[in-house]
Design an enzyme around this catalytic site. Structure first.
Site, PDB file in Angstrom:
ATOM      1  CB  THR A  74      13.848  48.521  19.924  1.00  0.00           C
ATOM      2  OG1 THR A  74      13.049  49.549  20.527  1.00  0.00           O
ATOM      3  CG2 THR A  74      13.592  48.480  18.441  1.00  0.00           C
ATOM      4  CG  ASP A  75      17.127  45.733  23.983  1.00  0.00           C
ATOM      5  OD1 ASP A  75      17.900  46.458  23.340  1.00  0.00           O
ATOM      6  OD2 ASP A  75      17.353  44.520  24.158  1.00  0.00           O
TER       7      ASP A  75
END
Lengths: 142, 142, 142, 142
Positions: B14-15
């Protein structure tokens, strides 16, 4: 001898907490280690061309604060221990406000112990030239 | 022939937008491709042991929707083109509600063109056995 | 306007082919894009603070040659297209022999189309100030 | 309670030594931790929706052997310590010959200490429900 490396936190390195994902600190330590070896007067790439690899055998990380996207991070690398078949590096990771700045808040403290191996994975003494550079670095003032 | 692979979105992927970072879709395509080649009756690892590597020469990705942490993602992989020195794979990436589920919302469509090279980086025809497996797969019903 | 960013290939970015793994080029493009936006006089981080995210909707990569560990890579970033709800960037990725060198061999050509979204994932026009900076950059000589 | 998770080594995870890059073990531990929390009867994603994040404050890894591309890796996760504001997980990472196999060679041993924080980054006690699940898991036979 202490070397300083700087990286800017990439968007790819953030996670959904909005901070740099913790495993990236090991990558940043590797950036610091690469620069440290280059500062010795040799590159790690040359070491591998001689058939010797340094494999991480132990890693310890203590996280103090978070790094965020686009922040500038400095990794200070030093030697903690040198043996015939391995070397231990210590790292201070900190956030800095500008390139080359000497102050900043501490993000993490880490160490990695690396063992010297042949490309076939056999333990082997580090090449004499590399060992001599490491020994010289230990006594060099910071 | 179409193969289906499933991955669960890792926190590391994820970011700070709270979704899977876009470059990870290329990694998931590689997971799909590995499974596709295994389903042919050979592994990519075996191909490399024969001294042949498939290097990505072109990649195209179209993102339709986002994947989130811990969601289950399916990659459907198929052949788009086979030539003597290369092969093109197509991928449909979708979110699924449960392992093996046949429906889900589409996340991305992608293709990668790979070229056959020696370990020294020279273009080379794909091994005859591998080529035959690819050709057979093209005519096999899904 | 064209901006140039430089990264050194990290060991973490190599794969067992001995070259930089292809998905990392998307990360390097993101580094180039971040620097381009900073050169406009705004940061992407500021854009997100205003509640607007630029999500990658399409990516195209053509790989010409491989990058190896510890090599210096330059990403040249430019605008290809600007619309009310999105922007397309183009990238030339090349290997350079020294920081700031103006020549080097071409590694990859890429483009990414980004769409403007609210933090809730709804399409939205880019903020007027950001749009104006992009429009000005289009007409600025390189 | 011990949970077992399996991942297959991705090409993206290898480095030019031909083995899985050492930082990936932290990602695999995170996969193990996610599965452990799911086995408790709650998901980490739910915990974050309640406004509580578990941030890694300390990580220790000892590497015994290397994992290679396409090998199947199992992560066994267990609780080492539970406190009001944090929890420590232990991991055994091993190579297995087939999915679900109970034997295999040991690759690494690791632990991570996580601290409970609000989304604003303030230390906070873990939610009572989550704490109760952790306490119950400690006394559950493996």
């Amino acid at each position: 001898m202490i070397t300083a490396s700087e990286v800017r936190v990439r968007y790819a390195e953030t996670d959904q907490m909005g901070v740099a994902y913790h495993a990236n600190y090991l990558v940043w330590c590797e950036v610091g280690r690469t620069d440290f070896i280059r500062a010795l007067g040799m590159t790690y790439a040359e070491l591998e061309k001689q058939g010797v690899m340094l494999a991480v055998a132990d890693a310890q990380l203590r996280y103090h604060a978070s790094a965020r996207y686009d922040e500038l991070v400095r990794i200070e690398t030093r030697l903690l221990d040198v043996r015939s078949r391995g070397v231990t590096f210590g790292y201070e990771v900190m956030r800095v406000d500008a390139p080359g700045a000497t102050t900043g808040s501490r993000l993490a403290t880490a160490s990695t112990m690396l063992v010297s191996m042949t490309t076939a994975g056999r333990p082997v003494s580090m090449p004499a030239e590399f060992r001599a550079l490491l020994d010289a670095a230990r006594t060099r003032p910071d």
